[in-house]
Design a protein around this motif. Sequence first.
Motif, mmCIF file in Angstrom:
data_model
loop_
_atom_site.group_PDB
_atom_site.id
_atom_site.type_symbol
_atom_site.label_atom_id
_atom_site.label_comp_id
_atom_site.label_asym_id
_atom_site.label_seq_id
_atom_site.Cartn_x
_atom_site.Cartn_y
_atom_site.Cartn_z
ATOM 1 N N GLY A 81 0.819 -1.225 0.000
ATOM 2 C CA GLY A 81 0.000 0.000 0.000
ATOM 3 C C GLY A 81 0.845 1.264 0.000
ATOM 4 N N PRO A 82 0.247 2.374 0.371
ATOM 5 C CA PRO A 82 0.944 3.666 0.289
ATOM 6 C C PRO A 82 1.986 3.884 1.395
ATOM 7 N N GLY A 83 2.046 2.993 2.356
ATOM 8 C CA GLY A 83 3.013 3.170 3.465
ATOM 9 C C GLY A 83 2.419 4.045 4.563
ATOM 10 N N VAL A 84 3.121 4.079 5.689
ATOM 11 C CA VAL A 84 2.610 4.827 6.850
ATOM 12 C C VAL A 84 3.041 6.292 6.731
ATOM 13 N N THR A 85 2.099 7.194 6.843
ATOM 14 C CA THR A 85 2.412 8.625 6.682
ATOM 15 C C THR A 85 3.247 9.134 7.865
ATOM 16 N N GLU A 86 3.931 10.262 7.629
ATOM 17 C CA GLU A 86 4.759 10.862 8.693
ATOM 18 C C GLU A 86 3.912 11.168 9.928
ATOM 19 N N ARG A 87 2.692 11.662 9.666
ATOM 20 C CA ARG A 87 1.812 12.064 10.769
ATOM 21 C C ARG A 87 1.460 10.856 11.654
ATOM 22 N N ALA A 88 1.189 9.717 10.987
ATOM 23 C CA ALA A 88 0.836 8.504 11.754
ATOM 24 C C ALA A 88 2.063 7.964 12.483
ATOM 25 N N ARG A 89 3.257 8.112 11.848
ATOM 26 C CA ARG A 89 4.481 7.579 12.477
ATOM 27 C C ARG A 89 4.786 8.244 13.806
ATOM 28 N N ALA A 90 4.407 9.520 13.931
ATOM 29 C CA ALA A 90 4.781 10.291 15.131
ATOM 30 C C ALA A 90 4.253 9.642 16.416
ATOM 31 N N HIS A 91 3.059 9.036 16.355
ATOM 32 C CA HIS A 91 2.487 8.432 17.575
ATOM 33 C C HIS A 91 1.974 7.037 17.272
ATOM 34 N N LEU A 92 2.757 6.258 16.546
ATOM 35 C CA LEU A 92 2.242 5.025 15.958
ATOM 36 C C LEU A 92 1.654 4.033 16.965
ATOM 37 N N PHE A 93 2.343 3.821 18.086
ATOM 38 C CA PHE A 93 1.887 2.770 19.008
ATOM 39 C C PHE A 93 1.210 3.353 20.248
ATOM 40 N N GLU A 94 0.805 4.631 20.172
ATOM 41 C CA GLU A 94 0.169 5.261 21.340
ATOM 42 C C GLU A 94 -1.359 5.225 21.183
ATOM 43 N N ALA A 95 -2.037 4.805 22.261
ATOM 44 C CA ALA A 95 -3.496 4.676 22.191
ATOM 45 C C ALA A 95 -4.148 6.015 21.876
ATOM 46 N N PHE A 96 -5.105 6.023 20.991
ATOM 47 C CA PHE A 96 -5.920 7.181 20.592
ATOM 48 C C PHE A 96 -5.118 8.290 19.906
ATOM 49 N N GLN A 97 -3.833 8.070 19.617
ATOM 50 C CA GLN A 97 -3.010 9.163 19.085
ATOM 51 C C GLN A 97 -2.647 8.952 17.619
ATOM 52 N N GLY A 98 -2.495 7.676 17.220
ATOM 53 C CA GLY A 98 -1.846 7.413 15.938
ATOM 54 C C GLY A 98 -2.771 7.425 14.725
ATOM 55 N N THR B 51 10.814 0.023 3.209
ATOM 56 C CA THR B 51 10.177 -1.039 2.415
ATOM 57 C C THR B 51 9.106 -0.414 1.520
ATOM 58 N N ILE B 52 8.680 -1.177 0.516
ATOM 59 C CA ILE B 52 7.540 -0.714 -0.291
ATOM 60 C C ILE B 52 6.310 -0.900 0.587
ATOM 61 N N GLY B 53 5.410 0.058 0.584
ATOM 62 C CA GLY B 53 4.224 -0.074 1.449
ATOM 63 C C GLY B 53 4.643 -0.023 2.910
ATOM 64 N N ALA B 54 4.005 -0.863 3.723
ATOM 65 C CA ALA B 54 4.341 -0.854 5.153
ATOM 66 C C ALA B 54 4.652 -2.281 5.589
ATOM 67 N N THR B 55 5.683 -2.424 6.402
ATOM 68 C CA THR B 55 6.006 -3.744 6.962
ATOM 69 C C THR B 55 6.144 -3.609 8.465
ATOM 70 N N PHE B 56 5.369 -4.373 9.198
ATOM 71 C CA PHE B 56 5.483 -4.396 10.665
ATOM 72 C C PHE B 56 6.150 -5.707 11.054
#
Length: 369
Positions: free
Chosen positions: A295-312, A343-348
């Motif tokens: 897919g399009p990958g994780v945006t910068e905005r989402a990366r800032a609080h990726l694993f924080e509840a209600f933030q990401g 990576t292309i897209g997103a890889t967790f």
Amino acid sequence: MPRSVWFALQTLFLSSDTDVMRVVGQGPPGTDFIEIVIEEGPLRQAMFRFSRNILLLSVMISAITATLVYLALLYLFVRPMNRLTTDMVTFRQDPENPTRIVVPSERKDEIGIAQRELSAMQHDLASMLQQKSHLAALGLAVSKINHDLRNMLASAQLFSDRLVSVPDPNVQRFAPSLMRSLERAIAFCQSTLSYGQVQEPPPVRRPVVLETLIEDVRETLGLAPESAVRWVAAVERGLRVDADPEQLFRVILNLARNALQALEGRAPNDPGRDQLRVTGQREGAVVVIEVSDTGPGVTERARAHLFEAFQGSTRPGGSGLGLAIAAELVRAHGGEIRLVDGTIGATFRIIIPDRAVDIGARRGERARA
Ligand SMILES: Nc1ncnc2c1ncn2[C@@H]1O[C@H](COP(=O)(O)OP(=O)(O)OP(=O)(O)O)[C@@H](O)[C@H]1O
Ligand SMILES: [Mg+2]
């Protein structure tokens, strides 16, 4: 000089009123000497008067100085300290009331520092308490929802049990998955309710066949074989993970659902709307699982609080809880989860270590056997 003081004291305390003092000194020019003879009585009276006056004056000066020192201490230190203590006591009585937080003065000394530090501490404590009470309210709400949801799922389970008797081959194909999903959802509601509201229960670990678990995830996602999104599972044959199966299922399901949502957000004819891939392999004492998409990958905005509840969350309708839950569950297994860079897209990537083996206990078991 000390001799003169001594004579003066002698005259004052040791002589009597009938004594006479004779003073002999150098005379003015043209005379040999000068001699004065005086009675000591009046002299002593005069000295007593003088001493009393000096004593009174000293007492007055001391009293004025003491009053000034007292007032200075009172205004500069005692009063501010009193105010600080009273502020602490009133804040402690109702720490959630923001009007009870100290308003610090501009003082540069230790009292000023104490006021500022106390105010900062009270601000931190008040916001922490506020967050805690929000979480408690949320926990209660979740428990209520969970409770009623469990009842609704139980009635859905009753209906789905009847599906088994429907001869339609399509129904026969999907009924077992539907029942498994319902059972899983009911067990999950139940365990959350019985354990508490906010925290996840500790994992109950056992060797889990990863391939089967990932197949369950695919079924739960409802990915049809003819879907535009290609599902690829590349797991080492027979690979077992030492994990709580329900919790690991939720971790992978959350990641896979995110990946699917990222892919489905693209136009149907977009060549990027392609693959959702889950891999798993053992590396010594850890199992590495990767969930990746094109897919399009994780945006910068989402990366800032990726694993924080209600933030990401950056997704409309997203609550921003999926990754926070996944991270909490993985950490409960002593593992780690992260977004792989470049990576292309997103890889967790999830890493689940095996439980440490207690060699002493094993030896004991063998000895007993
Ligand atoms: N595979 C992915 N591709 C692109 N962005 C992703 C991916 N996974 C997560 N994200 C981003 O991370 C954000 C947080 O994900 P998370 O799962 O925590 O919350 P959510 O999906 O928005 O809501 P929900 O609580 O319903 O899962 C998403 O909103 C999205 O922007
Ligand atoms: Mg999500």
